[in-house]
Design a protein around this motif. Sequence first.
Motif, mmCIF file in Angstrom:
data_model
loop_
_atom_site.group_PDB
_atom_site.id
_atom_site.type_symbol
_atom_site.label_atom_id
_atom_site.label_comp_id
_atom_site.label_asym_id
_atom_site.label_seq_id
_atom_site.Cartn_x
_atom_site.Cartn_y
_atom_site.Cartn_z
ATOM 1 N N UNK A 1 52.476 24.487 10.993
ATOM 2 C CA UNK A 1 51.639 23.615 10.836
ATOM 3 C C UNK A 1 49.641 24.577 11.738
ATOM 4 N N UNK A 2 51.246 24.924 12.902
ATOM 5 C CA UNK A 2 49.758 25.601 13.517
ATOM 6 C C UNK A 2 48.992 26.771 12.640
ATOM 7 N N UNK A 3 50.193 27.552 11.850
ATOM 8 C CA UNK A 3 50.019 28.756 11.444
ATOM 9 C C UNK A 3 48.331 28.329 9.834
ATOM 10 N N UNK A 4 48.073 27.055 9.746
ATOM 11 C CA UNK A 4 47.765 26.257 8.958
ATOM 12 C C UNK A 4 46.162 25.739 9.569
ATOM 13 N N UNK A 5 46.156 25.690 10.439
ATOM 14 C CA UNK A 5 45.268 25.577 11.852
ATOM 15 C C UNK A 5 44.463 26.965 11.858
ATOM 16 N N UNK A 6 45.308 27.480 11.934
ATOM 17 C CA UNK A 6 44.763 28.883 12.532
ATOM 18 C C UNK A 6 44.077 29.424 10.794
ATOM 19 N N UNK A 7 44.612 29.368 10.254
ATOM 20 C CA UNK A 7 44.183 30.039 8.522
ATOM 21 C C UNK A 7 42.540 29.239 8.014
ATOM 22 N N UNK A 8 43.035 27.962 8.026
ATOM 23 C CA UNK A 8 41.647 26.909 8.378
ATOM 24 C C UNK A 8 40.359 27.061 9.411
ATOM 25 N N UNK A 9 40.582 27.392 10.058
ATOM 26 C CA UNK A 9 39.208 27.077 11.150
ATOM 27 C C UNK A 9 38.560 28.203 10.438
ATOM 28 N N UNK A 10 38.727 29.757 10.565
ATOM 29 C CA UNK A 10 37.971 30.474 10.937
ATOM 30 C C UNK A 10 36.752 30.202 9.564
ATOM 31 N N UNK A 11 37.578 29.567 8.001
ATOM 32 C CA UNK A 11 37.194 29.285 6.931
ATOM 33 C C UNK A 11 36.126 28.176 7.042
ATOM 34 N N UNK B 1 27.670 29.601 5.682
ATOM 35 C CA UNK B 1 27.168 30.123 4.198
ATOM 36 C C UNK B 1 27.958 30.213 3.389
ATOM 37 N N UNK B 2 29.237 31.149 3.814
ATOM 38 C CA UNK B 2 29.907 31.364 3.081
ATOM 39 C C UNK B 2 29.871 30.287 1.985
ATOM 40 N N UNK B 3 30.828 31.220 1.197
ATOM 41 C CA UNK B 3 31.218 30.301 -0.381
ATOM 42 C C UNK B 3 32.016 29.081 -0.267
ATOM 43 N N UNK B 4 31.660 27.993 -0.854
ATOM 44 C CA UNK B 4 33.062 27.225 -1.169
ATOM 45 C C UNK B 4 34.400 27.092 -1.175
ATOM 46 N N UNK B 5 34.063 28.372 -2.360
ATOM 47 C CA UNK B 5 35.412 28.714 -2.355
ATOM 48 C C UNK B 5 36.583 29.591 -1.443
ATOM 49 N N UNK B 6 35.952 29.590 -0.297
ATOM 50 C CA UNK B 6 37.287 30.159 0.808
ATOM 51 C C UNK B 6 38.184 28.945 1.298
ATOM 52 N N UNK B 7 37.305 28.244 0.657
ATOM 53 C CA UNK B 7 38.628 26.409 1.710
ATOM 54 C C UNK B 7 39.603 27.137 0.880
ATOM 55 N N UNK B 8 39.136 27.090 -0.752
ATOM 56 C CA UNK B 8 40.016 27.440 -1.909
ATOM 57 C C UNK B 8 41.479 28.343 -1.257
ATOM 58 N N UNK B 9 40.714 29.471 -0.988
ATOM 59 C CA UNK B 9 41.988 29.937 -0.587
ATOM 60 C C UNK B 9 42.787 30.114 0.531
#
Length: 524
Positions: free
Chosen positions: A324-334, A341-349
């Motif tokens: 779960x903490x790795x989820x948080x780290x992956x998600x926060x910067x995205x 302004x980065x593409x919305x698809x970054x959240x899909x990653x």
Amino acid sequence: MLDTTAQLYPYTRVADQDRVAHHPVIVVGGGPVGLATALDLGLRDVPVMLLDEVEGVGEGSRAICFAQRTLEIFDRLGLGEAVCARGVKWKVGKVFHDDRLLYQFDLQPEGGHKAPAFVNIGQPEVEALLVARIRVAQARGAPIEIRGGNRVTGLAQDERVELVIETPDGPYSARCDWLVAADGARSPLRRMLGLGFEGRVFEDNFLIADVRMAGDFPTERWFWFEPHFRSGASALLHRQPDDIWRIDFQLGWDIDREAELSEPRIRARIDAMLGDGAEYELVWTSIYTFQCRRMERFRAGRVVFAGDSAHQVSPFGARGANSGIQDAENLAWKLAAVLDGAPDGLIDSYAAEREAAADENILHSTRATDFITPKTPGSRLLRDAALHLAAKHPFARAMVNSGRLSTPATYDGSALNGPDALPGGPARTRPGAPCPDAPLGNGTLLARLGGGFALLALACDAPDTDLPVLHVADPGPELAARYLGGAPRALYLVRPDQHVAARWAGADAAQVARALRTATGGGQ
């Protein structure tokens, strides 16, 4: 001992309850995942509001084993040293069958890491340390708000997300660009969206007992198959701070839960394990059933799920809170990048990478559970044969599974991965892999990399770009082994979550720019 009983963020009426305010990000859930996400976003100057239906940390120790990668994330967020100072560090595990030691293992055989292999500390204390770090960040201007006593009761979304929030003063509404659902395995937000949570429930029950005692067991993970003290089909022992010990007993499937949670029954099991006359205090007890489940997709429009709301695994292996903490780290910067302004698809990653990580965790957890609780006579025969051979034969030890302990995911095949153009480069630092720590000067590598995109130039020059560059003209043996392998030089592009984005024997500015565009969701 940290005070985890106080109302760390008591309910307070705010002006937003008289209007529909807009927030870039709202996080729902005040567990470690929600708190870490809010802290990470705030440190990246993203305004974030965290809603929690209670007013402080949860009860019971729950998760207790925090892995090296989680500790490295905590270090970047500014609370790693506090967690390590408060918790109990360990790296050795022992596996027993009956009263025989089968083998032991070392989870950190190499040096050069700032973080230990594992730290045992109760989840409420970690939550309290996260809240304390958030308060420090707020005092320094980080745009983080926590609202306790705020329960989400309604959710709708189109281009934005709108919430209905219940409080002691009645309901109000709020809007956000992105909603992070970190509201636990029973996730009300998941139910509001009508989303599934599919997987497997294993037919077994385990008793958790946290006891305070002056035990003379070493600071190691001890696991027994068919223990000689006969308190359960298997047992697990871990040390925590303040002379508290976590004990797990395997009870079987067809049990009377109320009877098993009675103090006399619990004490009878512990007395059999510790011996007559052992003095201890029962701190917390619970019974849990193994479950391995996950959502099909971690993103639903502008709602993103993280932690137990997105995936659930059995406790053996310490893969729940750590993943779960790795989820948080992956998600926060995205999220920060998309809002910038980065593409919305970054959240899909985020969804793709962490769904793959969840599958890996569920696979390991399922295998451990199947070994600990064989379901057929044939599987039990194989399990018992492996246990019989493990004491003398190393090949059999690889078959024994008392819970493969948490390791960070490598995002092989991620759409964000750039080129791997480093002949002879180590597999452990290929694109998608988490950066291993290594000694560097008077410190270690990860502390120097920071929390943004960066170039790591080892025995080579870096091209002229806007990215910060960490030059290491003469890598030491640990750094060279982990990042050079058989290559004489290397240039790495590192993501904000300290995973490798790309690597080369050498690259020009255009090559780096292409890899950076890929790593921020812009494609090749």
